[in-house]
Write a protein that holds these residues in place. Structure first.
Motif, PDB file in Angstrom:
ATOM      1  N   VAL A  69      43.417  69.600  41.285  1.00 19.28           N
ATOM      2  CA  VAL A  69      44.674  70.248  40.924  1.00 19.28           C
ATOM      3  C   VAL A  69      44.473  70.814  39.519  1.00 19.28           C
ATOM      4  O   VAL A  69      44.202  70.055  38.580  1.00 19.28           O
ATOM      5  N   ALA A  70      44.551  72.139  39.403  1.00 18.69           N
ATOM      6  CA  ALA A  70      44.324  72.812  38.120  1.00 18.69           C
ATOM      7  C   ALA A  70      45.662  73.214  37.517  1.00 18.69           C
ATOM      8  O   ALA A  70      46.435  73.962  38.136  1.00 18.69           O
ATOM      9  N   VAL A  71      45.946  72.721  36.321  1.00 19.91           N
ATOM     10  CA  VAL A  71      47.191  73.030  35.620  1.00 19.91           C
ATOM     11  C   VAL A  71      46.884  74.068  34.546  1.00 19.91           C
ATOM     12  O   VAL A  71      46.186  73.787  33.566  1.00 19.91           O
ATOM     13  N   VAL A  72      47.404  75.294  34.750  1.00 22.84           N
ATOM     14  CA  VAL A  72      47.123  76.399  33.834  1.00 22.84           C
ATOM     15  C   VAL A  72      48.417  77.148  33.525  1.00 22.84           C
ATOM     16  O   VAL A  72      49.425  76.991  34.232  1.00 22.84           O
ATOM     17  N   GLY A  73      48.386  77.956  32.486  1.00 25.47           N
ATOM     18  CA  GLY A  73      49.528  78.790  32.168  1.00 25.47           C
ATOM     19  C   GLY A  73      49.779  79.810  33.271  1.00 25.47           C
ATOM     20  O   GLY A  73      48.853  80.281  33.936  1.00 25.47           O
ATOM     21  N   ALA A  74      51.050  80.155  33.450  1.00 26.40           N
ATOM     22  CA  ALA A  74      51.408  81.066  34.537  1.00 26.40           C
ATOM     23  C   ALA A  74      50.694  82.403  34.428  1.00 26.40           C
ATOM     24  O   ALA A  74      50.403  83.035  35.444  1.00 26.40           O
ATOM     25  N   GLY A  75      50.386  82.839  33.212  1.00 26.03           N
ATOM     26  CA  GLY A  75      49.724  84.114  33.039  1.00 26.03           C
ATOM     27  C   GLY A  75      48.298  84.135  33.544  1.00 26.03           C
ATOM     28  O   GLY A  75      47.723  85.215  33.745  1.00 26.03           O
ATOM     29  N   VAL A  78      40.684  73.482  45.536  1.00 25.14           N
ATOM     30  CA  VAL A  78      41.363  73.678  44.252  1.00 25.14           C
ATOM     31  C   VAL A  78      42.770  74.185  44.514  1.00 25.14           C
ATOM     32  O   VAL A  78      42.957  75.165  45.258  1.00 25.14           O
ATOM     33  N   ARG A  79      43.743  73.515  43.952  1.00 28.08           N
ATOM     34  CA  ARG A  79      45.123  74.008  43.959  1.00 28.08           C
ATOM     35  C   ARG A  79      45.510  74.338  42.524  1.00 28.08           C
ATOM     36  O   ARG A  79      45.392  73.480  41.641  1.00 28.08           O
ATOM     37  N   VAL A  80      45.962  75.573  42.303  1.00 27.78           N
ATOM     38  CA  VAL A  80      46.307  76.028  40.957  1.00 27.78           C
ATOM     39  C   VAL A  80      47.822  75.941  40.777  1.00 27.78           C
ATOM     40  O   VAL A  80      48.584  76.486  41.579  1.00 27.78           O
ATOM     41  N   VAL A  81      48.247  75.260  39.711  1.00 22.37           N
ATOM     42  CA  VAL A  81      49.664  75.148  39.363  1.00 22.37           C
ATOM     43  C   VAL A  81      49.901  75.958  38.100  1.00 22.37           C
ATOM     44  O   VAL A  81      49.345  75.652  37.039  1.00 22.37           O
ATOM     45  N   GLY A  82      50.704  77.013  38.211  1.00 18.40           N
ATOM     46  CA  GLY A  82      51.013  77.844  37.050  1.00 18.40           C
ATOM     47  C   GLY A  82      52.244  77.336  36.347  1.00 18.40           C
ATOM     48  O   GLY A  82      53.275  77.066  36.977  1.00 18.40           O
ATOM     49  N   THR A  83      52.160  77.171  35.016  1.00 20.45           N
ATOM     50  CA  THR A  83      53.273  76.582  34.260  1.00 20.45           C
ATOM     51  C   THR A  83      53.645  77.458  33.073  1.00 20.45           C
ATOM     52  O   THR A  83      52.894  78.322  32.655  1.00 20.45           O
ATOM     53  N   ALA A  84      54.839  77.197  32.536  1.00 23.58           N
ATOM     54  CA  ALA A  84      55.240  77.755  31.244  1.00 23.58           C
ATOM     55  C   ALA A  84      54.964  76.688  30.205  1.00 23.58           C
ATOM     56  O   ALA A  84      55.275  75.522  30.403  1.00 23.58           O
ATOM     57  N   HIS A  85      54.384  77.085  29.072  1.00 27.26           N
ATOM     58  CA  HIS A  85      53.948  76.095  28.087  1.00 27.26           C
ATOM     59  C   HIS A  85      55.101  75.471  27.312  1.00 27.26           C
ATOM     60  O   HIS A  85      54.894  74.573  26.513  1.00 27.26           O
ATOM     61  N   VAL A  86      56.326  75.969  27.503  1.00 27.60           N
ATOM     62  CA  VAL A  86      57.474  75.388  26.792  1.00 27.60           C
ATOM     63  C   VAL A  86      58.625  75.127  27.768  1.00 27.60           C
ATOM     64  O   VAL A  86      59.777  75.275  27.434  1.00 27.60           O
ATOM     65  N   ARG A  96      47.288  82.269  36.331  1.00 28.18           N
ATOM     66  CA  ARG A  96      47.209  81.818  37.726  1.00 28.18           C
ATOM     67  C   ARG A  96      46.666  82.908  38.658  1.00 28.18           C
ATOM     68  O   ARG A  96      45.739  82.659  39.445  1.00 28.18           O
ATOM     69  N   GLU A  97      47.220  84.117  38.577  1.00 29.49           N
ATOM     70  CA  GLU A  97      46.814  85.177  39.494  1.00 29.49           C
ATOM     71  C   GLU A  97      45.331  85.501  39.354  1.00 29.49           C
ATOM     72  O   GLU A  97      44.604  85.629  40.354  1.00 29.49           O
ATOM     73  N   GLY A  98      44.857  85.650  38.113  1.00 29.40           N
ATOM     74  CA  GLY A  98      43.455  85.988  37.893  1.00 29.40           C
ATOM     75  C   GLY A  98      42.515  84.903  38.374  1.00 29.40           C
ATOM     76  O   GLY A  98      41.476  85.184  38.984  1.00 29.40           O
ATOM     77  N   ILE A  99      42.861  83.643  38.118  1.00 29.70           N
ATOM     78  CA  ILE A  99      42.008  82.531  38.536  1.00 29.70           C
ATOM     79  C   ILE A  99      41.942  82.449  40.057  1.00 29.70           C
ATOM     80  O   ILE A  99      40.861  82.274  40.648  1.00 29.70           O
ATOM     81  N   GLU A 100      43.092  82.569  40.718  1.00 21.63           N
ATOM     82  CA  GLU A 100      43.100  82.485  42.177  1.00 21.63           C
ATOM     83  C   GLU A 100      42.309  83.629  42.795  1.00 21.63           C
ATOM     84  O   GLU A 100      41.673  83.458  43.844  1.00 21.63           O
ATOM     85  N   ARG A 101      42.332  84.811  42.168  1.00 29.04           N
ATOM     86  CA  ARG A 101      41.547  85.940  42.681  1.00 29.04           C
ATOM     87  C   ARG A 101      40.050  85.631  42.598  1.00 29.04           C
ATOM     88  O   ARG A 101      39.292  85.911  43.530  1.00 29.04           O
TER      89      ARG A 101
END
Length: 575
Positions: free
Chosen positions: A355-361, A24-32, A363-368
């Motif tokens: 590849v997981a596309v999630v909000g930047a907020g 799993v690769r997590v990509v943190g994004t801004a929704h706007v 990312r840290e919790g999911i990767e942990r």
């Protein structure tokens, strides 16, 4: 292209790895953020995973795909806290929409880009977020009463015109001050004659204001100008009648002293309260207290959405939200981190490359959690309906009113109060609840039949915390309205137009079925609440003078008589 699943999402192919050997690769994004859209597209094209996982649930996915939104379930919409949960969801949606408009990016564009890129390369798509309705329900339930009050206050004073906030505060102060003036006004020189003049001035002001509103409509004035003009004309007309005392004798002759005194003290309390509120609003405008400073506004103007993908910025924002509402942050952030991690671990264990596309907020919790799956909370603890934390004060007050109402009438009956007096008191309870509930429902735009039903049941629902008159009014309105989630988008569009007068915007918002239904339900319930308060503060003290003894003495006599009957019955059973 892979076959689609039942919800229209491209089904994943066979996993490229063996069981337990996925990635799993997590990509943190801004929704706007436009930069996030580009990053998502480039990452998926370079990685070519088996599955692209996106931070969406089925409902939001279908909405982004342009499918017709589902009609909302009226039963769910009208019950209890669901209205407040809808408002919380609307608030979050509105904030995101405004940010998207400001930076010329469609909210959720990076999620849509992820799905479209996956479809382009024949990759599977997984919707890994928790259902939005569950999230909002748990978000509202996790917040304490104080946190909810702070959120509403922040919206009222941070977004609303200070004058409107001042009038709102003034109305509350006036409703509390009115009964005090009615009971103790004589000590400060408030005579019956003066209250009669105030009541007469109020009647005159209402008549003049209504006539002025019709005149403004005939002259073609815009709604804002017409509203302020009507209020001003009513205030001037009412003041003239009050000062001159014209018609006070006629009003006193038509209405009982109790009604005249109650109306006079209530109006006087509202005038003083609104005056205090407007003075507070003027002070806020002059001093800047409670309003955003120029420096803060400049910082907002210079805000870069790309900063939302920076770890330090995101951490600071999350920490600030946790300080405001620890429970709300738990439902909105932590629980969703765990839910998404559950889904991603399942895909990884099945052997998929993701590849997981999630909000930047998130990312840290999911990767942990991905690094240590044993720490993920059980799925059953983060799904389903959450119970509110703390003391359920709404239910406590509701059941308290029920017990007090039934005990009051029962004890008076046991004390020997005449039936006609009890019937008169009950008629007053029925009438005041019906008038306020139906009147405010009609003022909100309800049909006469709907408002009438709400008014007829208001006396009963006021003493039953499991029911609300607004539900009945709402169900009647739904015979003529169809509400769906697309209404939220229409409301956001109307609120985004800052060039139109607020009166025109509000009128158009009331044409949106969902908003109209919410307002009608809320106003019906508010009318019943106001009636209940006024009954206890105004009506009961006046009715007590018609009894042979004081209300307190009668209730004590009723309690003693009830205890005697119970004791006699118990002795008879034991004998």
């Amino acid at each position: 292209m892979n076959e689609d699943t039942d919800d229209g999402v491209p089904a994943p192919p066979e996993p490229s790895g063996s069981a337990g050997e996925g990635s799993v690769r997590v990509v943190g994004t801004a929704h706007v953020s436009e930069e996030s859209v580009t990053e998502v597209e480039e990452t998926i094209e370079a990685e070519r995973p088996d599955v692209v996982a996106v931070e969406l649930d089925e409902g939001r996915y279908r909405q982004m795909k342009g499918e017709t939104p589902d009609d909302l379930d009226p039963g769910d919409l009208l019950q209890g806290n669901t209205v407040f949960q809808f408002l919380a969801y609307w608030m979050l949606s509105y904030v995101q929409t405004r940010m998207g408009d400001r930076f010329d990016v469609e909210p959720g564009a990076e999620m849509m880009a992820a799905v479209e890129t996956a479809e382009e390369f024949g990759l599977g798509v997984a919707l890994v977020d928790r259902d939005i309705q569950t999230t909002i329900q748990r978000f509202w339930a996790r917040m304490s009463v104080l946190e909810k009050a702070r959120m509403v206050g922040a919206l009222a004073f941070g977004v609303t015109d200070p004058r409107i906030a001042g009038v709102a505060v003034g109305l509350v102060v006036g409703l509390l001050l009115g009964p005090v003036l009615a009971l103790f006004g004589g000590a400060v020189g408030l005579t019956d004659a003066l209250l009669a003049q105030v009541a007469t001035g109020a009647f005159a002001g209402v008549v003049v204001g209504v006539l002025a509103s019709y005149l403004a409509a005939e002259l073609g004035l815009d709604s804002t100008t017409g509203l302020f003009g009507s209020v001003a004309a009513g205030a001037v007309g009412g003041s003239v009648v009050f000062v001159t005392g014209a018609g006070a004798g006629a009003v006193t002759g038509l209405l009982s002293p109790f009604v005249v005194g109650a109306i006079g003290s209530l109006v006087l309390g509202l005038v003083v309260g609104i005056g205090v509120g407007l003075l507070a609003a003027a002070t806020m405008s002059l001093t800047g207290i409670g309003l955003a400073s120029e420096e803060e506004l400049e910082e907002m103007e210079g805000f870069d959405p790309a900063e939302l993908t920076d770890t330090d910025v995101v951490s600071a924002m999350m920490e600030e939200f946790r300080q405001f509402s620890p429970g709300g942050a738990e439902a909105l952030i932590d629980e969703r981190d765990a839910f998404i991690a559950h889904r991603l671990v399942g895909l990884r264990e099945a052997g998929f490359s993701v590849v997981a596309v999630v909000g930047a907020g998130h990312r840290e919790g999911i990767e942990r959690y991905l690094a240590d799956p044993a720490t993920i909370p059980p799925m059953e603890s983060i799904t389903g309906t959450a119970k509110s934390r703390g003391v359920p004060w709404g239910k406590v007050v509701g059941y308290g009113v029920t017990v007090a109402f039934l005990a009051f009438f029962l004890l008076l009956a046991m004390a020997g109060v005449r039936n006609e007096q009890l019937l008169t008191l009950f008629a007053a309870w029925f009438l005041i609840n019906g008038v306020f509930a139906a009147g405010l429902a009609k003022a909100a735009g309800a049909r006469w039949s709907s408002a009438g039903v709400g008014g007829l049941v208001a006396w009963m629902t006021s003493i039953n915390p499991a029911l609300a008159p607004g539900w009945f009014t709402g169900y009647m309105e739904l015979r003529h309205l169809t509400v769906n989630v697309a209404d939220i988008g229409r409301l956001n569009e109307l609120l985004a137009d800052e060039t139109r007068p607020i009166g025109d915007v509000l009128r158009d918002m009331l044409d949106v079925p969902l908003f109209k239904l919410i307002v009608i339900v809320a106003m019906t319930n508010i009318g019943s609440i106001i009636a209940t308060v006024l009954f206890g503060l105004y009506v009961l003290p006046q009715f007590s003078s018609s009894f042979d003894a004081g209300v307190t003495r009668l209730m004590l006599e009723g309690a003693r008589e009830s205890a005697r009957i119970v004791w006699t019955t118990v002795r008879g059973v034991l004998a």
